[in-house]
Write an enzyme that holds these catalytic residues in place. Structure first.
Site, PDB file in Angstrom:
ATOM      1  N   GLY A   1      14.525  25.002  10.648  1.00  0.00           N
ATOM      2  CA  GLY A   1      14.336  25.619   9.211  1.00  0.00           C
ATOM      3  C   GLY A   1      13.743  24.785   8.251  1.00  0.00           C
ATOM      4  O   GLY A   1      14.067  23.657   8.094  1.00  0.00           O
TER       5      GLY A   1
ATOM      6  N   ARG B   1      10.574  27.679  16.401  1.00  0.00           N
ATOM      7  CA  ARG B   1      11.308  27.577  17.469  1.00  0.00           C
ATOM      8  C   ARG B   1      10.593  27.358  18.972  1.00  0.00           C
ATOM      9  O   ARG B   1       9.233  27.982  19.028  1.00  0.00           O
ATOM     10  CB  ARG B   1      12.257  28.667  17.750  1.00  0.00           C
ATOM     11  CG  ARG B   1      13.017  28.848  16.482  1.00  0.00           C
ATOM     12  CD  ARG B   1      13.903  27.777  15.914  1.00  0.00           C
ATOM     13  NE  ARG B   1      14.663  28.219  14.673  1.00  0.00           N
ATOM     14  CZ  ARG B   1      15.384  27.307  14.111  1.00  0.00           C
ATOM     15  NH1 ARG B   1      15.751  26.316  14.579  1.00  0.00           N
ATOM     16  NH2 ARG B   1      16.142  27.779  12.967  1.00  0.00           N
ATOM     17  N   CYS B   2      11.172  26.690  19.778  1.00  0.00           N
ATOM     18  CA  CYS B   2      10.297  26.530  21.139  1.00  0.00           C
ATOM     19  C   CYS B   2      11.320  26.422  22.323  1.00  0.00           C
ATOM     20  O   CYS B   2      11.854  25.427  22.470  1.00  0.00           O
ATOM     21  CB  CYS B   2       8.995  25.423  20.788  1.00  0.00           C
ATOM     22  SG  CYS B   2       8.414  25.358  22.584  1.00  0.00           S
TER      23      CYS B   2
ATOM     24  N   GLY C   1      16.473  19.098  11.332  1.00  0.00           N
ATOM     25  CA  GLY C   1      17.949  18.965  11.622  1.00  0.00           C
ATOM     26  C   GLY C   1      18.441  18.509  12.850  1.00  0.00           C
ATOM     27  O   GLY C   1      17.540  18.124  13.705  1.00  0.00           O
ATOM     28  N   ASP C   2      19.502  19.069  13.105  1.00  0.00           N
ATOM     29  CA  ASP C   2      20.302  18.308  14.455  1.00  0.00           C
ATOM     30  C   ASP C   2      19.623  19.274  15.525  1.00  0.00           C
ATOM     31  O   ASP C   2      19.419  18.482  16.502  1.00  0.00           O
ATOM     32  CB  ASP C   2      21.759  18.689  14.511  1.00  0.00           C
ATOM     33  CG  ASP C   2      22.147  20.235  14.546  1.00  0.00           C
ATOM     34  OD1 ASP C   2      21.289  21.196  13.987  1.00  0.00           O
ATOM     35  OD2 ASP C   2      23.211  20.658  14.701  1.00  0.00           O
TER      36      ASP C   2
ATOM     37  N   THR D   1      17.054  19.382   5.989  1.00  0.00           N
ATOM     38  CA  THR D   1      17.695  20.523   6.011  1.00  0.00           C
ATOM     39  C   THR D   1      18.586  20.696   4.726  1.00  0.00           C
ATOM     40  O   THR D   1      19.246  19.936   4.354  1.00  0.00           O
ATOM     41  CB  THR D   1      18.667  20.691   7.428  1.00  0.00           C
ATOM     42  OG1 THR D   1      19.760  21.641   7.404  1.00  0.00           O
ATOM     43  CG2 THR D   1      19.416  19.290   7.264  1.00  0.00           C
TER      44      THR D   1
ATOM     45  N   ASP E   1      21.187  21.976   4.516  1.00  0.00           N
ATOM     46  CA  ASP E   1      22.472  22.070   4.848  1.00  0.00           C
ATOM     47  C   ASP E   1      23.500  21.030   4.849  1.00  0.00           C
ATOM     48  O   ASP E   1      24.828  21.122   4.766  1.00  0.00           O
ATOM     49  CB  ASP E   1      22.799  22.524   6.478  1.00  0.00           C
ATOM     50  CG  ASP E   1      22.280  24.106   6.987  1.00  0.00           C
ATOM     51  OD1 ASP E   1      22.027  24.876   5.844  1.00  0.00           O
ATOM     52  OD2 ASP E   1      21.827  24.178   7.954  1.00  0.00           O
TER      53      ASP E   1
ATOM     54  N   ASP F   1      24.089  18.826   6.913  1.00  0.00           N
ATOM     55  CA  ASP F   1      25.277  18.655   7.935  1.00  0.00           C
ATOM     56  C   ASP F   1      24.978  17.458   8.876  1.00  0.00           C
ATOM     57  O   ASP F   1      25.308  17.640   9.937  1.00  0.00           O
ATOM     58  CB  ASP F   1      25.280  20.062   8.730  1.00  0.00           C
ATOM     59  CG  ASP F   1      23.929  20.578   9.105  1.00  0.00           C
ATOM     60  OD1 ASP F   1      22.995  19.932   8.842  1.00  0.00           O
ATOM     61  OD2 ASP F   1      23.965  21.507   9.849  1.00  0.00           O
TER      62      ASP F   1
ATOM     63  N   GLY G   1      24.280  27.322   4.637  1.00  0.00           N
ATOM     64  CA  GLY G   1      25.027  26.049   5.063  1.00  0.00           C
ATOM     65  C   GLY G   1      25.390  26.024   6.572  1.00  0.00           C
ATOM     66  O   GLY G   1      25.682  24.989   7.102  1.00  0.00           O
ATOM     67  N   ARG G   2      25.009  27.130   7.056  1.00  0.00           N
ATOM     68  CA  ARG G   2      25.235  27.331   8.641  1.00  0.00           C
ATOM     69  C   ARG G   2      26.667  27.007   8.781  1.00  0.00           C
ATOM     70  O   ARG G   2      27.683  27.678   8.030  1.00  0.00           O
ATOM     71  CB  ARG G   2      24.345  26.500   9.653  1.00  0.00           C
ATOM     72  CG  ARG G   2      24.077  26.875  10.659  1.00  0.00           C
ATOM     73  CD  ARG G   2      23.147  26.199  11.680  1.00  0.00           C
ATOM     74  NE  ARG G   2      23.157  24.794  11.506  1.00  0.00           N
ATOM     75  CZ  ARG G   2      22.882  23.808  12.676  1.00  0.00           C
ATOM     76  NH1 ARG G   2      22.104  24.473  13.427  1.00  0.00           N
ATOM     77  NH2 ARG G   2      23.112  22.621  12.569  1.00  0.00           N
TER      78      ARG G   2
ATOM     79  N   GLY H   1      32.349  26.050 -11.567  1.00  0.00           N
ATOM     80  CA  GLY H   1      33.639  26.079 -11.903  1.00  0.00           C
ATOM     81  C   GLY H   1      34.280  27.506 -11.175  1.00  0.00           C
ATOM     82  O   GLY H   1      35.038  28.320 -11.936  1.00  0.00           O
ATOM     83  N   ALA H   2      33.835  27.558  -9.793  1.00  0.00           N
ATOM     84  CA  ALA H   2      34.379  28.603  -8.865  1.00  0.00           C
ATOM     85  C   ALA H   2      35.676  28.793  -8.942  1.00  0.00           C
ATOM     86  O   ALA H   2      36.309  27.716  -8.818  1.00  0.00           O
ATOM     87  CB  ALA H   2      33.553  28.959  -7.804  1.00  0.00           C
TER      88      ALA H   2
ATOM     89  N   ARG I   1      46.838  36.616 -16.955  1.00  0.00           N
ATOM     90  CA  ARG I   1      46.920  35.823 -18.132  1.00  0.00           C
ATOM     91  C   ARG I   1      45.748  36.172 -18.950  1.00  0.00           C
ATOM     92  O   ARG I   1      45.390  35.365 -20.032  1.00  0.00           O
ATOM     93  CB  ARG I   1      46.965  34.031 -17.620  1.00  0.00           C
ATOM     94  CG  ARG I   1      45.663  33.774 -17.232  1.00  0.00           C
ATOM     95  CD  ARG I   1      45.647  32.192 -16.981  1.00  0.00           C
ATOM     96  NE  ARG I   1      44.659  31.704 -16.792  1.00  0.00           N
ATOM     97  CZ  ARG I   1      44.152  31.153 -15.472  1.00  0.00           C
ATOM     98  NH1 ARG I   1      45.021  31.444 -14.500  1.00  0.00           N
ATOM     99  NH2 ARG I   1      42.967  30.815 -15.433  1.00  0.00           N
TER     100      ARG I   1
ATOM    101  N   ILE J   1      16.496  32.618  -0.545  1.00  0.00           N
ATOM    102  CA  ILE J   1      15.795  31.931  -1.668  1.00  0.00           C
ATOM    103  C   ILE J   1      16.438  30.642  -1.981  1.00  0.00           C
ATOM    104  O   ILE J   1      15.840  29.898  -2.427  1.00  0.00           O
ATOM    105  CB  ILE J   1      16.379  32.860  -2.863  1.00  0.00           C
ATOM    106  CG1 ILE J   1      15.919  32.375  -4.199  1.00  0.00           C
ATOM    107  CG2 ILE J   1      18.112  32.790  -3.026  1.00  0.00           C
ATOM    108  CD1 ILE J   1      16.098  33.099  -5.356  1.00  0.00           C
TER     109      ILE J   1
ATOM    110  N   ARG K   1      16.270  28.236   0.136  1.00  0.00           N
ATOM    111  CA  ARG K   1      15.471  27.279   1.293  1.00  0.00           C
ATOM    112  C   ARG K   1      13.873  27.140   0.545  1.00  0.00           C
ATOM    113  O   ARG K   1      13.637  26.060   1.036  1.00  0.00           O
ATOM    114  CB  ARG K   1      15.237  27.899   2.630  1.00  0.00           C
ATOM    115  CG  ARG K   1      16.406  28.224   3.422  1.00  0.00           C
ATOM    116  CD  ARG K   1      16.253  27.225   4.606  1.00  0.00           C
ATOM    117  NE  ARG K   1      15.219  27.832   5.554  1.00  0.00           N
ATOM    118  CZ  ARG K   1      15.384  28.470   6.747  1.00  0.00           C
ATOM    119  NH1 ARG K   1      16.768  28.464   7.143  1.00  0.00           N
ATOM    120  NH2 ARG K   1      14.599  28.914   7.619  1.00  0.00           N
TER     121      ARG K   1
END
Length: 319
Positions: A11, A72-73, A102-103, A125, A127, A129, A170-171, A185-186, A211, A250, A252
């Site tokens: 990616g 990809r291959c 990436g990995d 990446t 991610d 990760d 984030g896979r 602040g989620a 509340r 969006i 990426r």
């Protein structure tokens, strides 16, 4: 070493172009020739290889995506495919290869090293990760893209007194969700590294509603599951007006942040230095703001870890 190659694989991530630029210019500074391989490992098999000059990487440091493209291959995963790739590299006279990705890309680099071709990995990446580095190229840019999107969604959530479920990429890693959730602040952050209970989420929402809380933001990492599924369960259990946003690809794209440009420049340059010094089979990374390198096989044998202290903090601050 007089000739090296560079490719991007997997990616795309913002900052890959800055890394390509650093590889090319660092190598030319040391009087080496650099060859760009188009379309990742697939380009090695199709012999899609071209020499890169200084001007070829001008005005790309600020651009997202990758100048060298990526694909990809499946054929490269076979011993015959990898042998063909090495033969094509040898035919051009390329003596070492830098793989940005990436990995999955690193597994390809590992295989080339195993059959005797010197290869260095550069972690690119969104991610974040990859073990062995605090940050990967593209993570900071993607994080800021997510934060900007959540800020806008919160405006609507406030205006309409709604609960919003936002699915981020984030896979199988929760870094994007955790960092963006804490930054925005989620009320709840769901990541694959930590178990969660829908009952606890519902209780938290109801407690806030009782509340007088008018809206809530719930971040769902794609590795946990489907944002729409989580939203549907919340709607059925609470009857709160609930909306779902899947941010998608969006995250990426876009111009890399200053941090990603500098990180990519440092890591790309160090990768060239390693090849010059006869080091291969390694990944470059950043630890405590210092450029380091570790064996690719060692990195791939480890599991990415989330910052659990940060996760606990997010829960404490979202009461």
């Amino acid at each position: 070493m007089k000739k090296i190659g560079v490719l991007t694989s997997g990616g795309d991530s913002p900052g890959m172009n800055a890394a390509i630029r650093a590889v090319v210019r660092k190598a030319i500074y040391h009087e080496m020739e650099v060859y760009g391989i188009q379309y990742g490992f697939a380009g090695l098999l199709s012999n899609d290889i071209e020499k890169l000059e200084i001007g070829d990487v001008g005005d790309i440091i600020h651009r997202g995506g990758t100048k060298l493209y990526t694909a990809r291959c499946e054929e490269f995963k076979t011993p015959e495919g990898r042998q063909k790739a090495v033969e094509n590299l040898n035919a051009v006279g390329i003596e070492g290869l830098i793989v940005i990705g990436g990995d999955g890309s690193f597994r390809g680099a590992e295989k080339l090293t195993e059959i005797g071709f010197p290869t260095i990995g550069v972690p690119g990446t969104i991610d974040n990760d990859i073990p062995g580095t605090d940050y990967t190229i593209g993570f900071d840019t993607a994080l800021n893209t997510v934060i900007n999107a959540i800020d806008k969604i919160r405006d609507t959530a406030t205006s309409h007194e709604r609960t919003y479920v936002i699915e981020v990429m984030g896979r199988n890693a929760g870094d994007l969700a955790l960092w963006s959730g804490l930054a925005d602040g989620a009320e709840t952050i769901l990541i694959p590294e930590e178990e969660y209970s829908m009952d606890d989420i519902i209780k938290r929402l109801r407690r806030g509603h009782e509340r007088g809380k008018k809206h809530s933001i719930i971040i769902v990492a794609e590795g946990v599951g489907s944002g729409p599924d989580v939203g549907q369960k919340i709607k059925e259990a609470t009857e709160l007006e609930t909306r779902v946003t899947v941010l998608g690809h969006i995250q990426r794209g876009g111009s890399p942040t200053g941090y990603d440009r500098v990180l990519a420049s440092r890591l790309g340059s160090n990768a060239v230095e390693l090849l010059l010094n006869g080091v291969a089979g390694c990944m470059v990374g950043i630890i405590n703001n210092k450029v380091v390198h570790r064996g690719i096989s060692e990195v791939l044998s480890e599991k990415h870890q989330i910052d659990k202290e940060m996760y606990r903090l997010s829960q404490e601050l979202s009461i």
